[in-house]
Scaffold this active site. Structure first.
Site, short mmCIF file in Angstrom:
data_model
loop_
_atom_site.label_atom_id
_atom_site.label_comp_id
_atom_site.label_asym_id
_atom_site.label_seq_id
_atom_site.Cartn_x
_atom_site.Cartn_y
_atom_site.Cartn_z
N GLY A 178 7.17 70.38 -40.45
CA GLY A 178 5.74 70.17 -40.67
C GLY A 178 5.34 69.15 -41.69
N PRO A 221 12.55 69.54 -40.02
CG PRO A 221 13.56 67.83 -41.28
CD PRO A 221 13.69 69.30 -40.92
NE ARG A 246 1.10 62.55 -32.86
CZ ARG A 246 0.29 62.16 -33.80
NH1 ARG A 246 -0.08 60.90 -33.90
NH2 ARG A 246 -0.15 63.00 -34.69
CB CYS A 297 -8.41 56.67 -13.79
SG CYS A 297 -7.95 55.07 -13.09
CD GLU A 298 -8.30 61.80 -16.97
OE1 GLU A 298 -9.35 62.27 -17.49
OE2 GLU A 298 -7.80 62.25 -15.93
CE1 TYR A 337 6.50 67.03 -31.79
CE2 TYR A 337 6.05 65.84 -33.81
CZ TYR A 337 6.59 66.93 -33.16
OH TYR A 337 7.22 67.92 -33.88
C1 LIG Z 1 7.43 71.41 -33.77
C2 LIG Z 1 8.27 72.26 -34.64
C3 LIG Z 1 8.91 71.72 -35.76
C4 LIG Z 1 8.76 70.29 -36.19
O1 LIG Z 1 7.50 70.00 -36.68
P1 LIG Z 1 7.25 68.58 -37.40
O2 LIG Z 1 5.82 68.62 -37.78
O3 LIG Z 1 7.54 67.53 -36.41
O4 LIG Z 1 8.15 68.51 -38.59
C5 LIG Z 1 9.73 72.56 -36.49
N1 LIG Z 1 9.90 73.86 -36.16
C6 LIG Z 1 9.28 74.42 -35.09
C7 LIG Z 1 9.51 75.84 -34.78
C8 LIG Z 1 8.43 73.64 -34.29
O5 LIG Z 1 7.83 74.19 -33.25
#
Ligand SMILES: *Cc1c(COP(=O)(O)O)cnc(C)c1O
Length: 418
Positions: free
Chosen positions: A239, A276, A314, A344-345, A372
């Site tokens: 995250g 990560p 995204r 086409c959106e 992503y």
């Molecule tokens: C998507 C996800 C991550 C990675 O998230 P990032 O924001 O890309 O670091 C880690 N653990 C789980 C369980 C996820 O679903």
């Protein structure tokens, strides 16, 4: 420090000219820097110093085999969310013993594959899933190592579509129920609880949500110890955010430092895993695209490019903002324009109100597209998916060829009544 810089007025990936890559492989084209992937992974790994830890790269962020191989060679573990991702990790030379399996809907087949291959830990997200793991493990006459994914109800202050640790999210087991789930699990003969996991969301740009979640995890550790469960690790999820367009997220040092200081304050010395994804690969990639047309409708001006929401979802999905630059270094334009794709959106808008210089035939780079990006690409509008190239120093290597019409219709057949 970035791996994408202007050299003599022309944007390069490491020392490779993007103009030459476009000429060789066509556009739209994903371009990744191997050195940047390695730098980000090492920054995270080294931030832990001597503290026992494992990095589980979140495969869904970018699952190209070449990317996984680079990280496997560094010693990375992997966080997977499907059987397909496990097969990718194994195909890329990753070890199952360094895999954690997350996700709310693991099927029996996926659990069977994971248990057979001997993944390090399956992070369970519900009582029903615990029971399914028990069923599959007993059928295989083995014991499954399981972590409980708790939902700490922390607001990560990010886009709602990438918040996963709040009470109303589908993810994890809420704190009130977690202890009961733990008791359930203790009674399952083929399940061994080895850890606690949490993952609260993505693109988080301060340390506070992480430390708040960790406090919840640590309270729970104490309660589990009271039940006589001895844990082998804490999995704190992924995250950590990145700089897309002026954000200033914590560095790996600051992020890991905040985690280690919480652990230290509570006297906890358990091994820690983190997952990560974006942090490792987002800024190691860009999407190279060509301007097809300029057009205006009334006062609005558009640059129509050859990359669309099917290539990079995204912006349409999360209102994400990616920096876009011209591959030829140029002064900002006086006139704003929207950069739009061919799909086409109406939501197929890569960026609004840019001051970018753009003329038909120009190459643009959509930055921070390494995470992503390709992984969420689709064939919508029967558009073949883009090619992917990895560079290191002055070398480049095609790591996925552009799709063809045959790829688009593979597996389809005409109606034949029997
Ligand atoms: C998507 C996800 C991550 C990675 O998230 P990032 O924001 O890309 O670091 C880690 N653990 C789980 C369980 C996820 O679903």
């Amino acid at each position: 420090m970035s791996s994408f810089n202007y050299i003599d007025g022309e944007l390069h990936a490491e020392q490779v000219s993007l103009r030459q890559l476009a000429a060789q492989f066509g556009t739209p084209l994903y371009v990744y820097s191997r050195s940047e992937l390695e730098r980000q992974w090492r920054a995270m790994d080294e931030a832990f110093g001597d503290y026992p830890h494992q990095i589980y790269y979140a495969v869904k962020a970018n699952s190209n085999l070449a990317v996984l191989q680079v990280l496997a060679q560094l010693g990375s573990g992997f966080d997977i969310v499907s059987g397909g991702e496990l097969q990718r990790v194994l195909a890329a030379g990753g070890g199952a013993e360094k895999v954690v399996f997350s996700g709310v809907a693991k099927s029996e087949q996926e659990l069977e594959l994971a248990i057979r291959e001997g993944v390090h830990c399956i992070n369970a997200e519900s009582e029903a899933e615990l029971n399914r793991i028990q069923l599959v493990a007993s059928r295989l006459q083995t014991t499954a190592r399981v972590g409980l994914r708790i939902n700490p109800d922390v607001d990560p202050k990010t886009h709602p579509y990438i918040s996963t640790g709040m009470a109303e999210a589908k993810f994890g087991i809420n704190m009130q129920a977690a202890l009961a789930r733990c008791r359930t699990a203790v009674d399952l003969p083929n399940v061994e609880i080895i850890g606690i996991a949490c993952h609260i969301g993505s693109q988080i740009v301060t340390t506070t949500p992480f430390t708040e979640a960790l406090q919840c995890v640590l309270e729970f550790v104490d309660q589990m110890q009271d039940l006589g469960i001895s844990l082998q690790h804490l999995d704190l999820g992924g995250g950590l955010g990145i700089d897309y367009n002026g954000e200033s997220p914590p560095s790996a040092q600051q992020y890991v430092g905040a985690i280690l200081s919480c652990l230290h304050d509570r006297g906890v010395t358990l091994p820690v895993g983190i997952e990560p994804g974006r942090f490792i690969c987002a800024n190691a990639g860009l999407l190279l695209t060509q301007v097809e047309y300029l057009k205006s409708n009334g006062d609005k001006r558009f640059a129509v490019i050859d990359a669309g929401m099917n290539d990079l979802l995204r912006p349409a999905l999360y209102q994400a903002e990616h920096r876009i630059v011209n591959v030829i270094e140029s002064a900002p334009s006086q006139k704003c324009l929207d950069v739009v794709g061919p799909v086409c959106e109406s939501s197929d808008v890569m960026a609004r109100q840019c001051n970018i210089a753009a003329a038909p035939g120009d190459l643009l780079a959509i930055m921070s597209a390494g995470a992503y990006g390709f992984g969420m690409a689709s064939n919508y509008n029967s558009r073949p998916r883009a090619a992917e190239v990895m560079v290191q120093n002055d070398r480049s290597s095609l790591i996925r060829r552009r799709e063809s019409f045959e790829d688009l219709v593979r597996g389809e057949q005409f109606f034949e009544a029997d």
